[in-house]
Design an enzyme around this catalytic site. Structure first.
Site, PDB file in Angstrom:
ATOM      1  CE  LYS A 203      -4.462  -2.029   1.342  1.00  0.00           C
ATOM      2  NZ  LYS A 203      -5.680  -1.806   2.214  1.00  0.00           N
TER       3      LYS A 203
ATOM      4  NE  ARG B  26      -7.382  -8.362   0.755  1.00  0.00           N
ATOM      5  CZ  ARG B  26      -7.487  -7.471  -0.333  1.00  0.00           C
ATOM      6  NH1 ARG B  26      -6.028  -6.903   0.254  1.00  0.00           N
ATOM      7  NH2 ARG B  26      -7.726  -7.305  -1.404  1.00  0.00           N
TER       8      ARG B  26
HETATM    9  N1  LIG Z   1     -10.454  -6.360   4.472  1.00  0.00           N
HETATM   10  C1  LIG Z   1      -9.443  -6.335   3.592  1.00  0.00           C
HETATM   11  N2  LIG Z   1     -10.102  -6.369   2.388  1.00  0.00           N
HETATM   12  C2  LIG Z   1      -9.142  -5.192   1.233  1.00  0.00           C
HETATM   13  N3  LIG Z   1     -10.042  -5.033   0.793  1.00  0.00           N
HETATM   14  C3  LIG Z   1      -8.692  -4.783  -0.454  1.00  0.00           C
HETATM   15  C4  LIG Z   1      -8.439  -3.556   0.004  1.00  0.00           C
HETATM   16  C5  LIG Z   1      -7.445  -3.141  -1.240  1.00  0.00           C
HETATM   17  O1  LIG Z   1      -5.956  -3.640  -1.717  1.00  0.00           O
HETATM   18  P1  LIG Z   1      -6.034  -4.352  -3.481  1.00  0.00           P
HETATM   19  O2  LIG Z   1      -6.588  -3.839  -4.069  1.00  0.00           O
HETATM   20  O3  LIG Z   1      -4.552  -4.675  -3.066  1.00  0.00           O
HETATM   21  O4  LIG Z   1      -7.189  -6.140  -3.444  1.00  0.00           O
HETATM   22  N4  LIG Z   1      -7.170  -3.955   1.148  1.00  0.00           N
HETATM   23  C6  LIG Z   1      -8.220  -4.179   2.173  1.00  0.00           C
HETATM   24  C7  LIG Z   1      -7.626  -4.241   3.225  1.00  0.00           C
HETATM   25  O5  LIG Z   1      -7.134  -3.523   3.370  1.00  0.00           O
HETATM   26  N5  LIG Z   1      -8.660  -5.174   4.299  1.00  0.00           N
END
Ligand SMILES: Nc1nc2ncc(COP(=O)(O)O)nc2c(=O)[nH]1
Length: 287
Positions: free
Chosen positions: A223, A263
């Protein structure tokens, strides 16, 4: 020091690893790589082989500024991938803000609903989760991606995120969600100002959430707060795809602080990191 567990999901005495499969053309760090359903399924299986305890499948990018996709497009993207993975007995979570998408995913075997909006984006979501009786990730959120960063203003980010999450918990409990199924998530990168250090404050004070008694999921992988931290002296940001080592460090810190799950996009190194953190925690007297 025990790590909280969620019924129906692995409880190996360590922080779990959730591998990310974004079936999107535009997610911030891997947009397009797994947009093809066959590639998405193969990637999910690879993540399990690398040690993922859960595979998180999402069909709508939540990167800052992203426009929403239609319900039908989101369904088209995620349902076939989730069904193929669950057919292989992969524990799958569906990353969606839409109740209808969650319902369709649960119908083809998803075991957890991961709602970045914590039920704010779709008032029907808590009832879907309550009826299905599945684990529900309630993430801290202050609005859709197109303008969420305008809301990244806090007096005390740790206190306000905690309090706003607790109000979401009250709301979803009132809709019948079982408290044992709730997972909290500080929402790193969502409505948090990386220049103000909000993400680091939340990571450094994860106990403000773990102390509430709910499992805590942390999603810091690749991020912006990492690309900024690792920027060149001239300010050039580290590319997202070169932030996986820093992500492993975040995993170690979060898991050592008692996170239930992390995650991540790269699973293998993070699967090692959660085992290191478990050994570290076991060697410390109970808090
Ligand atoms: N629970 C949860 N879900 C998420 N889904 C998408 C993203 C965005 O990241 P990505 O686009 O790389 O999936 N971050 C989160 C997060 O920090 N926590």
């Amino acid at each position: 020091m025990t790590i909280a567990t969620v019924p129906g999901l692995p409880a190996p005495g360590r922080c779990l690893v959730m591998g990310v499969v974004n079936v999107t053309p535009d997610s911030f760090s891997d947009g397009g790589a797994w947009f093809d359903p066959e590639k998405a399924v193969a990637h999910g299986l690879d993540l399990v082989a690398e040690g993922a305890d859960i595979v998180d499948v999402g069909g709508e990018s939540t990167r800052p500024g992203a426009q929403r996709v239609s319900r039908d497009e989101e369904l088209r993207r995620v349902v076939p991938v989730i069904e193929a993975l669950t057919d292989e007995n992969v524990p799958v979570s569906v990353d969606t803000m839409r109740a209808e998408v969650a319902e369709a995913a649960l119908d083809v075997g998803a075991r957890l609903v991961n709602d970045v909006s914590g039920g704010l984006a779709d008032p029907q979501m808590p009832q879907v989760v309550a009826t299905a009786g599945v684990p529900y990730v309630v993430m801290h959120w202050r609005g859709h991606s197109h303008d969420m960063q305008s809301r990244a203003v806090y007096e005390d980010v740790v206190r306000e995120v905690r309090d706003e999450l607790l109000s979401r918990v009250d709301a979803v409990l009132a809709e019948g969600v079982d408290p044992s199924m709730i997972v909290l998530d500080p929402g790193l990168g969502f409505g948090k100002n990386p220049v103000a250090g909000h993400n680091w404050s939340l990571l450094a004070h994860l106990d403000a959430l773990t102390a509430l008694g709910y499992p805590v999921l942390v999603g810091g992988s690749r991020k912006n707060f990492l690309t900024r931290l690792l920027a060149e002296p001239d300010g050039t940001r580290r590319p997202f795809l070169e932030c996986d080592d820093a992500t492993v460090a975040v995993t170690s810190l979060a898991a050592a602080a008692g996170a239930w799950c992390v995650r991540v996009h790269r699973v293998r190194p993070n699967a090692d990191a959660v085992r290191v953190a478990a050994a570290f925690r076991a060697a410390r007297p109970a808090d």
